[in-house]
Scaffold this motif. Sequence first.
Motif, PDB file in Angstrom:
ATOM      1  N   TYR A 169       2.408 -12.460  15.199  1.00 31.34           N
ATOM      2  CA  TYR A 169       3.292 -11.991  16.265  1.00 31.34           C
ATOM      3  C   TYR A 169       4.602 -12.777  16.267  1.00 31.34           C
ATOM      4  CZ  TYR A 169       5.122 -11.326  20.994  1.00 31.34           C
ATOM      5  OH  TYR A 169       5.938 -11.083  22.069  1.00 31.34           O
ATOM      6  N   THR A 170       4.515 -14.088  16.125  1.00 27.67           N
ATOM      7  CA  THR A 170       5.721 -14.923  16.096  1.00 27.67           C
ATOM      8  C   THR A 170       6.617 -14.528  14.934  1.00 27.67           C
ATOM      9  OG1 THR A 170       4.518 -16.774  17.103  1.00 27.67           O
ATOM     10  CG2 THR A 170       6.578 -17.295  15.982  1.00 27.67           C
ATOM     11  N   ALA A 171       6.022 -14.327  13.762  1.00 24.32           N
ATOM     12  CA  ALA A 171       6.803 -13.968  12.580  1.00 24.32           C
ATOM     13  C   ALA A 171       7.493 -12.626  12.758  1.00 24.32           C
ATOM     14  CB  ALA A 171       5.895 -13.938  11.356  1.00 24.32           C
ATOM     15  N   VAL A 172       6.757 -11.635  13.235  1.00 25.57           N
ATOM     16  CA  VAL A 172       7.293 -10.281  13.384  1.00 25.57           C
ATOM     17  C   VAL A 172       8.440 -10.251  14.394  1.00 25.57           C
ATOM     18  CG1 VAL A 172       6.744  -7.973  14.279  1.00 25.57           C
ATOM     19  CG2 VAL A 172       5.189  -9.098  12.673  1.00 25.57           C
ATOM     20  N   THR A 173       8.345 -11.048  15.438  1.00 22.10           N
ATOM     21  CA  THR A 173       9.347 -10.992  16.505  1.00 22.10           C
ATOM     22  C   THR A 173      10.542 -11.909  16.259  1.00 22.10           C
ATOM     23  OG1 THR A 173       8.049 -12.622  17.781  1.00 22.10           O
ATOM     24  CG2 THR A 173       7.710 -10.280  18.276  1.00 22.10           C
ATOM     25  N   ARG A 174      10.683 -12.447  15.053  1.00 19.24           N
ATOM     26  CA  ARG A 174      11.886 -13.230  14.732  1.00 19.24           C
ATOM     27  C   ARG A 174      13.065 -12.332  14.364  1.00 19.24           C
ATOM     28  NH1 ARG A 174      11.502 -16.435  17.723  1.00 19.24           N
ATOM     29  NH2 ARG A 174       9.787 -15.100  18.350  1.00 19.24           N
ATOM     30  N   VAL A 175      12.840 -11.046  14.129  1.00 15.54           N
ATOM     31  CA  VAL A 175      13.912 -10.187  13.617  1.00 15.54           C
ATOM     32  C   VAL A 175      14.536  -9.349  14.726  1.00 15.54           C
ATOM     33  CG1 VAL A 175      12.839 -10.061  11.347  1.00 15.54           C
ATOM     34  CG2 VAL A 175      12.388  -8.251  13.011  1.00 15.54           C
ATOM     35  N   ARG A 176      15.831  -9.088  14.566  1.00 17.28           N
ATOM     36  CA  ARG A 176      16.545  -8.193  15.476  1.00 17.28           C
ATOM     37  C   ARG A 176      16.529  -6.760  14.960  1.00 17.28           C
ATOM     38  NH1 ARG A 176      20.344 -12.376  14.704  1.00 17.28           N
ATOM     39  NH2 ARG A 176      20.496 -13.857  16.432  1.00 17.28           N
ATOM     40  N   HIS A 177      16.661  -6.599  13.640  1.00 16.88           N
ATOM     41  CA  HIS A 177      16.881  -5.259  13.101  1.00 16.88           C
ATOM     42  C   HIS A 177      15.859  -4.820  12.055  1.00 16.88           C
ATOM     43  CE1 HIS A 177      20.547  -5.373  15.345  1.00 16.88           C
ATOM     44  NE2 HIS A 177      21.086  -6.321  14.598  1.00 16.88           N
ATOM     45  N   SER A 178      15.588  -5.633  11.045  1.00 16.36           N
ATOM     46  CA  SER A 178      14.709  -5.155   9.968  1.00 16.36           C
ATOM     47  C   SER A 178      13.789  -6.252   9.465  1.00 16.36           C
ATOM     48  CB  SER A 178      15.536  -4.594   8.804  1.00 16.36           C
ATOM     49  OG  SER A 178      16.339  -5.597   8.226  1.00 16.36           O
ATOM     50  N   LEU A 179      12.588  -5.809   9.100  1.00 15.94           N
ATOM     51  CA  LEU A 179      11.540  -6.725   8.653  1.00 15.94           C
ATOM     52  C   LEU A 179      10.938  -6.230   7.350  1.00 15.94           C
ATOM     53  CD1 LEU A 179       9.389  -9.032   9.191  1.00 15.94           C
ATOM     54  CD2 LEU A 179       8.059  -7.273  10.390  1.00 15.94           C
ATOM     55  N   ARG A 180      10.728  -7.159   6.429  1.00 16.32           N
ATOM     56  CA  ARG A 180       9.958  -6.895   5.219  1.00 16.32           C
ATOM     57  C   ARG A 180       8.701  -7.762   5.309  1.00 16.32           C
ATOM     58  NH1 ARG A 180      13.220  -9.024   1.166  1.00 16.32           N
ATOM     59  NH2 ARG A 180      14.364  -7.064   0.879  1.00 16.32           N
ATOM     60  N   LEU A 181       7.541  -7.130   5.357  1.00 18.34           N
ATOM     61  CA  LEU A 181       6.277  -7.858   5.489  1.00 18.34           C
ATOM     62  C   LEU A 181       5.525  -7.767   4.176  1.00 18.34           C
ATOM     63  CD1 LEU A 181       4.464  -9.438   7.455  1.00 18.34           C
ATOM     64  CD2 LEU A 181       3.429  -7.270   8.126  1.00 18.34           C
ATOM     65  N   VAL A 182       5.111  -8.927   3.659  1.00 15.36           N
ATOM     66  CA  VAL A 182       4.481  -9.016   2.347  1.00 15.36           C
ATOM     67  C   VAL A 182       3.079  -9.589   2.515  1.00 15.36           C
ATOM     68  CG1 VAL A 182       4.643 -10.023   0.030  1.00 15.36           C
ATOM     69  CG2 VAL A 182       6.737  -9.427   1.286  1.00 15.36           C
ATOM     70  N   GLY A 183       2.078  -8.891   1.984  1.00 17.74           N
ATOM     71  CA  GLY A 183       0.713  -9.386   2.069  1.00 17.74           C
ATOM     72  C   GLY A 183      -0.279  -8.292   1.753  1.00 17.74           C
ATOM     73  N   THR A 184      -1.438  -8.373   2.352  1.00 19.19           N
ATOM     74  CA  THR A 184      -2.458  -7.338   2.198  1.00 19.19           C
ATOM     75  C   THR A 184      -2.852  -6.834   3.579  1.00 19.19           C
ATOM     76  OG1 THR A 184      -4.343  -8.860   2.338  1.00 19.19           O
ATOM     77  CG2 THR A 184      -3.355  -8.527   0.149  1.00 19.19           C
ATOM     78  N   THR A 185      -3.360  -5.614   3.628  1.00 19.34           N
ATOM     79  CA  THR A 185      -3.818  -5.090   4.921  1.00 19.34           C
ATOM     80  C   THR A 185      -4.982  -5.922   5.446  1.00 19.34           C
ATOM     81  OG1 THR A 185      -5.171  -3.461   3.737  1.00 19.34           O
ATOM     82  CG2 THR A 185      -3.014  -2.736   4.530  1.00 19.34           C
ATOM     83  N   GLY A 186      -5.740  -6.517   4.522  1.00 16.69           N
ATOM     84  CA  GLY A 186      -6.826  -7.404   4.942  1.00 16.69           C
ATOM     85  C   GLY A 186      -6.298  -8.625   5.670  1.00 16.69           C
ATOM     86  N   ALA A 187      -5.187  -9.178   5.180  1.00 17.95           N
ATOM     87  CA  ALA A 187      -4.592 -10.343   5.834  1.00 17.95           C
ATOM     88  C   ALA A 187      -4.059  -9.973   7.211  1.00 17.95           C
ATOM     89  CB  ALA A 187      -3.473 -10.918   4.975  1.00 17.95           C
ATOM     90  N   VAL A 188      -3.430  -8.800   7.329  1.00 13.60           N
ATOM     91  CA  VAL A 188      -2.924  -8.341   8.618  1.00 13.60           C
ATOM     92  C   VAL A 188      -4.075  -8.159   9.603  1.00 13.60           C
ATOM     93  CG1 VAL A 188      -1.739  -6.463   9.816  1.00 13.60           C
ATOM     94  CG2 VAL A 188      -0.894  -7.247   7.602  1.00 13.60           C
ATOM     95  N   THR A 189      -5.134  -7.518   9.135  1.00  8.87           N
ATOM     96  CA  THR A 189      -6.304  -7.286   9.988  1.00  8.87           C
ATOM     97  C   THR A 189      -6.927  -8.598  10.431  1.00  8.87           C
ATOM     98  OG1 THR A 189      -6.781  -5.169   8.934  1.00  8.87           O
ATOM     99  CG2 THR A 189      -8.588  -6.245  10.079  1.00  8.87           C
ATOM    100  N   ARG A 190      -7.087  -9.527   9.477  1.00  7.80           N
ATOM    101  CA  ARG A 190      -7.685 -10.825   9.811  1.00  7.80           C
ATOM    102  C   ARG A 190      -6.850 -11.553  10.864  1.00  7.80           C
ATOM    103  NH1 ARG A 190     -10.995 -14.615   7.225  1.00  7.80           N
ATOM    104  NH2 ARG A 190     -12.031 -12.755   6.412  1.00  7.80           N
ATOM    105  N   ALA A 191      -5.538 -11.513  10.724  1.00  8.24           N
ATOM    106  CA  ALA A 191      -4.669 -12.189  11.690  1.00  8.24           C
ATOM    107  C   ALA A 191      -4.814 -11.582  13.080  1.00  8.24           C
ATOM    108  CB  ALA A 191      -3.216 -12.115  11.219  1.00  8.24           C
ATOM    109  N   ILE A 192      -4.777 -10.254  13.162  1.00  5.87           N
ATOM    110  CA  ILE A 192      -4.849  -9.580  14.465  1.00  5.87           C
ATOM    111  C   ILE A 192      -6.177  -9.865  15.150  1.00  5.87           C
ATOM    112  CG2 ILE A 192      -4.957  -7.311  15.570  1.00  5.87           C
ATOM    113  CD1 ILE A 192      -2.937  -6.363  13.448  1.00  5.87           C
ATOM    114  N   GLU A 193      -7.243  -9.958  14.388  1.00  6.58           N
ATOM    115  CA  GLU A 193      -8.575 -10.144  14.955  1.00  6.58           C
ATOM    116  C   GLU A 193      -8.924 -11.607  15.222  1.00  6.58           C
ATOM    117  OE1 GLU A 193     -11.078  -8.163  12.144  1.00  6.58           O
ATOM    118  OE2 GLU A 193     -10.656  -6.157  12.969  1.00  6.58           O
ATOM    119  N   ARG A 194      -7.954 -12.514  15.000  1.00  7.73           N
ATOM    120  CA  ARG A 194      -8.240 -13.939  15.187  1.00  7.73           C
ATOM    121  C   ARG A 194      -7.221 -14.557  16.151  1.00  7.73           C
ATOM    122  NH1 ARG A 194      -7.930 -17.451   9.956  1.00  7.73           N
ATOM    123  NH2 ARG A 194      -9.877 -16.452   9.369  1.00  7.73           N
ATOM    124  N   PRO A 195      -7.383 -14.331  17.458  1.00 12.93           N
ATOM    125  CA  PRO A 195      -6.478 -14.982  18.412  1.00 12.93           C
ATOM    126  C   PRO A 195      -6.794 -16.468  18.530  1.00 12.93           C
ATOM    127  CG  PRO A 195      -8.190 -13.806  19.583  1.00 12.93           C
ATOM    128  CD  PRO A 195      -8.380 -13.482  18.117  1.00 12.93           C
TER     129      PRO A 195
END
Length: 601
Positions: free
Chosen positions: A553-579
């Motif tokens: 969340y912190t990383a995504v909200t650093r941008v004003r206009h455009s974001l390039r996100l690099v990784g795997t959907t597994g990494a995104v899922t793991r992050a979201i499910e681990r507060p």
Amino acid sequence: MSVSPTSVFADRLATRLASWCTRAGLDADAVRLLVTSACTLATETEAGHVCISLEALSHTLEMPPARLAEALLRTGWVRRAACTEGALLVLDDADRLYFKRHYDYEQRLGVRIAAALQRPMTTPGVHGSALLASLFGPVQTDGSQWQRLAAALALHRHFVVVSGGPGTGKTTTVAYLLAALLIDTPSLRIALAAPTGKAATRLSAAIQARADSVPASVRAGLPTHAQTVHRLLGYSPAGFKHDAKTPLPIDVLVLDEASMLDLSLATQLLEAVPPNARILLLGDRDQLEAVETGAVFAQLCQRPSLSDAMRAQLAAATQVPSAAIDLPSDATDPLADAVIRYTRTFRFRHDSAVGRLALGVQAGDRDAALHALLTDASDLAWCELSGSRLPKDLLDRLTADYHDYFAVACMPDADPAQALQAFERSRVLCAQREGPFGVTALNLHITRALCAAHGLGSSGPWYRGRPVLVTRNDPLLNLYNGDVGVTVQDASGRLRVWFQIGDALRSFSPSQLPSHETAYAMTVHKSQGSEFDAATVILPRDDSPLLTREMLYTAVTRVRHSLRLVGTTGAVTRAIERPSNRQSGLRDRIREGLSVQPPTA
């Protein structure tokens, strides 16, 4: 029962503690018990927790909690909170185990916040209330009403916490609140602060941008210069100039990016605020917590609540319908009537993929986040990784993102202000420091590629255009951890590193700088308090412990206009499910402070 230290700190602690306990005459079982407990706690505090529950510790030691408490207290090195003199570890009434130092900080902070909460309610001046209504304009109930409510609450209370994501209007609230206070008390002494130089600069700019919207009669009193917490407190190697005995000469403290404050710094800052001063803490409870021990801001705004009496008072003061003030009433909450959370962001358009991704991550909604991520959008690009290294075409794109900046900074007569402004437009953000997806490797690659493309030698660390991030405080130079500078060649051909310090630009010889590093890529932690027009976020492997909801969340909200996100959907899922859920007893310490401390006149 055996000791399994998981860090250098825990290893050293185990060795020293075993020696001390043996010399003190403890038997072997007591030594093992203390060493294992302390090392387990040390591992938790290195992960940011302030304490560990006895129940969790009992699983490690394979001993029932009640029996474990008795055994720890019998050693003489563990004391209950009522009498901590001579203790190494403290066991509070909720059976949480602390190092004494952390317990003392938490208890002191709880007492200071309780004192602020106990100060009598103030009656807002008629001019301030009228100005606030005028500045906010017609009442809306689309989420923006919380700005009006927060400002009104801060007119009544001496301690208020406001949580909201980027673009939710926190600094608008501050500007209007300060104007309302100043119109009734023109001599008010106001301090603006933030944990890092970049966050302080952003707060200054945000307040300046809103200065024209307040009446000219109070504009001169509106502060436009924010400082880092260390600068405000007068940091030196010997400690802080300002503390409880030598408080800050202020009537109001506004602290932005408060989620970055660790337990120790939060305690020292609030103790340095005079007892009769107002305190307004702003931040985003969903962002990463402090690097050091503690999650003070997240604890404070854990569950906002308003009493029925305060809800009615705010409704009358703001004309916001009571039905639109939909916070629960909780008589057991020690921070009732002191916390407000904003829910609407004005930064992202309704059709913004970055905005939808941020909201999905914030809510822990994996499906919504992945849908935003995997749908074609102009403001969000997804780069799925399939190997253990970043592909060459991606590395080339990361380098290309800095060509415009480099062209500005490498000119023989480069303007330092323009170079700093150009550098802030883009950044590479990483979760980790080392490895192929880390800060160190990416800074090295981008440095070599840019120097080669622009015909600069890279045999040494310094060259025209090198951006640097300060990593150690130097009060003599007025440079602090997190300050970012750019290297420009002066008229005589010498390299100078320029920083924005407050309202001024200052330059230093490279040899003068305190500990620093190249800053094309930086960790997500280091990026807190910053915003960029565009950013590339590189996630670690799926099994990395750095993958948390707050990090993403912190990383995504650093941008004003455009974001390039690099990784795997597994990494995104793991992050979201681990507060993250750092353990703390701060709310109990505040409750205890309220129960023993009479209201202050």
